[in-house]
Scaffold this active site. Structure first.
Site, PDB file in Angstrom:
ATOM      1  N   TRP A  96       2.579 109.551 134.017  1.00 45.32           N
ATOM      2  CA  TRP A  96       2.783 108.155 134.435  1.00 45.32           C
ATOM      3  C   TRP A  96       3.494 108.092 135.774  1.00 45.32           C
ATOM      4  CZ3 TRP A  96      -0.672 105.569 132.251  1.00 45.32           C
ATOM      5  CH2 TRP A  96      -0.987 105.708 130.902  1.00 45.32           C
TER       6      TRP A  96
ATOM      7  N   ASP B 209      10.020 102.217 135.201  1.00 41.94           N
ATOM      8  CA  ASP B 209       8.949 102.014 134.234  1.00 41.94           C
ATOM      9  C   ASP B 209       9.552 102.320 132.858  1.00 41.94           C
ATOM     10  OD1 ASP B 209       6.796 102.145 132.536  1.00 41.94           O
ATOM     11  OD2 ASP B 209       5.640 103.576 133.746  1.00 41.94           O
TER      12      ASP B 209
ATOM     13  N   LYS C 131       3.856  98.792 123.430  1.00 35.95           N
ATOM     14  CA  LYS C 131       4.627  99.848 122.773  1.00 35.95           C
ATOM     15  C   LYS C 131       5.827  99.297 122.015  1.00 35.95           C
ATOM     16  CE  LYS C 131       2.519 103.069 125.790  1.00 35.95           C
ATOM     17  NZ  LYS C 131       2.279 103.221 127.200  1.00 35.95           N
TER      18      LYS C 131
HETATM   19  C1  PLP Z   1       1.617 103.459 128.334  1.00 37.75           C
HETATM   20  C2  PLP Z   1       2.333 103.662 129.589  1.00 37.75           C
HETATM   21  C3  PLP Z   1       1.865 103.171 130.819  1.00 37.75           C
HETATM   22  C4  PLP Z   1       0.544 102.481 130.960  1.00 37.75           C
HETATM   23  O1  PLP Z   1       0.570 101.225 130.422  1.00 37.75           O
HETATM   24  P1  PLP Z   1      -0.664 100.223 130.570  1.00 37.75           P
HETATM   25  O2  PLP Z   1      -0.076  98.946 130.071  1.00 37.75           O
HETATM   26  O3  PLP Z   1      -1.765 100.753 129.718  1.00 37.75           O
HETATM   27  O4  PLP Z   1      -1.056 100.167 132.001  1.00 37.75           O
HETATM   28  C5  PLP Z   1       2.657 103.360 131.937  1.00 37.75           C
HETATM   29  N1  PLP Z   1       3.829 103.983 131.867  1.00 37.75           N
HETATM   30  C6  PLP Z   1       4.312 104.481 130.704  1.00 37.75           C
HETATM   31  C7  PLP Z   1       5.635 105.166 130.678  1.00 37.75           C
HETATM   32  C8  PLP Z   1       3.578 104.335 129.537  1.00 37.75           C
HETATM   33  O5  PLP Z   1       4.049 104.822 128.375  1.00 37.75           O
END
Ligand code: PLP
Length: 361
Positions: free
Chosen positions: A101, A169, A193
């Site tokens: 990521w 993030d 999540k």
């Molecule tokens: C799942 C995830 C993403 C991607 O998320 P999307 O909403 O599918 O774009 C980005 N960063 C992390 C840390 C993730 O776990």
């Protein structure tokens, strides 16, 4: 039907009460005679929903409403990979590389400026958080971290002090642990999540902390415009935001982040303690970098893989396969996953290990 124990990394389990309330709202929202799916996003009914959700986000994170705003946007966490540098990267920004990521965020940011590598754990398959992180550079427009690396199961425990705005993030660990959130100037997370139903992306921003890059920015990517429109620049993901609100209310009713954090620690310790003692399974992450949200481990005898997978399925344990880029196994223990599910998982692992020891001897 036997209950399923869902360890999926995302979309992930939400509290049962949230599923029930959400399904009721699909049929008849708040006794209005209308489904949540058919109400106007400009209606009073929805304005109340999004305003409560935005306020709850800041309240739960302990952020003041003078500096911070919460936005529910589109495009997933991945859209933030380009939106952030589009707005704020003039010359150079610093990124910590802790896995897939982070690398995707770096890739998108390079379209807009120079990227300074603040540290990386690439040398050991991202199984740890780098100890030496470059600090206190003042020539960076901002710094970017991935707080929890969903795929590898690593988590930043202490964020180094920095002298420029910090962007994180937090897709896979937001609302799971208490931190001083005011050390960050922009936090973003996909909903699927630990927040709500897939579809919306939460962005929390202290706009004043950043200088605008000198380029033209399309309206829907422009934070100033989105803030001015109070997160309603165009039709938002009404249902996903409503489910997020239900989950935020649930979180508050649990006692907020501090109480779920304690539960999350109990759940994670139960599984890590078993894995550390096991002869058949090995945790993949160094102790001081371990995530309480995503726990990765290997089965030491690869020839038992299909037996193990069948065994899990038989016990209604689902979503335990590791990310397709790394393999092995991963148990995601987000806020809504019950302690009971972790107990079931650990006792299954124990039983599988015992069966194996018996066959061997
Ligand atoms: C799942 C995830 C993403 C991607 O998320 P999307 O909403 O599918 O774009 C980005 N960063 C992390 C840390 C993730 O776990």
């Amino acid at each position: 039907m036997m209950p399923k124990h869902n360890f999926c990394a995302g979309p992930a389990k939400l509290p049962d009460v949230v599923f029930q309330q959400a399904s009721k709202a699909v049929v008849n929202y708040n006794e209005s005679g209308l489904s949540i799916l058919e109400i106007s996003h400009r209606s009073n009914a929805f304005t109340v929903i999004i305003e409560e959700a935005r306020a709850l986000v800041l309240e739960l994170l302990g952020l003041n409403t003078k500096d911070y705003v919460a936005l529910f946007l589109h495009g997933g966490a991945s859209a933030q990979f380009h939106q952030i540098p589009f707005n704020f990267l003039s010359k150079r920004a610093g990124y910590l590389n802790t896995g897939v990521w982070s690398q995707k965020a770096i890739h998108e940011a390079r379209f807009f400026g120079e990227i300074v590598d603040l540290g990386s754990s690439n040398d050991q398959h991202f199984s740890y958080i780098p100890e030496k992180i470059i600090q206190n550079r003042i020539d960076l427009d901002y710094i970017h971290y991935t707080s929890n690396n969903t795929i590898y199961g690593t988590q930043i425990k202490n964020f180094p002090e920095q002298k420029v705005p910090v962007v994180v993030d937090m897709s896979s660990d937001i609302f799971s642990r208490s931190l001083d959130f005011s050390q960050f100037q922009l936090i973003y997370a996909g909903a699927q999540k630990n927040i709500g139903a897939a579809g919306t992306t939460l962005v929390i921003i202290n706009r004043k902390a950043f200088s605008q890059a000198n380029r033209k920015i399309p309206s829907l990517l422009n934070y100033d415009y989105l803030i001015q429109k109070e997160s309603l620049a165009n039709t938002p993901t009404v249902f996903s935001i409503y489910v997020s609100l239900l989950n935020l209310r649930w979180l508050k009713a649990q006692g907020g982040i501090k109480s779920v954090e304690k539960r999350n620690e109990v759940k994670a310790n139960l599984l890590y303690n078993y894995l550390d003692a096991s002869n058949l399974f090995t945790p993949l992450v160094k102790k001081n970098s371990r995530s309480n949200m995503n726990i990765t481990f290997a089965l030491n005898k690869p020839d038992l893989t299909s037996d193990f997978d069948r065994f899990l399925e038989h016990h209604n344990i689902i979503g335990l396969k590791g990310h397709r880029s790394v393999g092995d196994y991963r148990a995601s223990l987000y806020n809504a996953l019950e302690l009971d599910s972790v107990k079931v998982l650990v006792s299954c692992l124990q039983q599988f290990e015992e069966n194996y020891e018996n066959i061997k001897s």
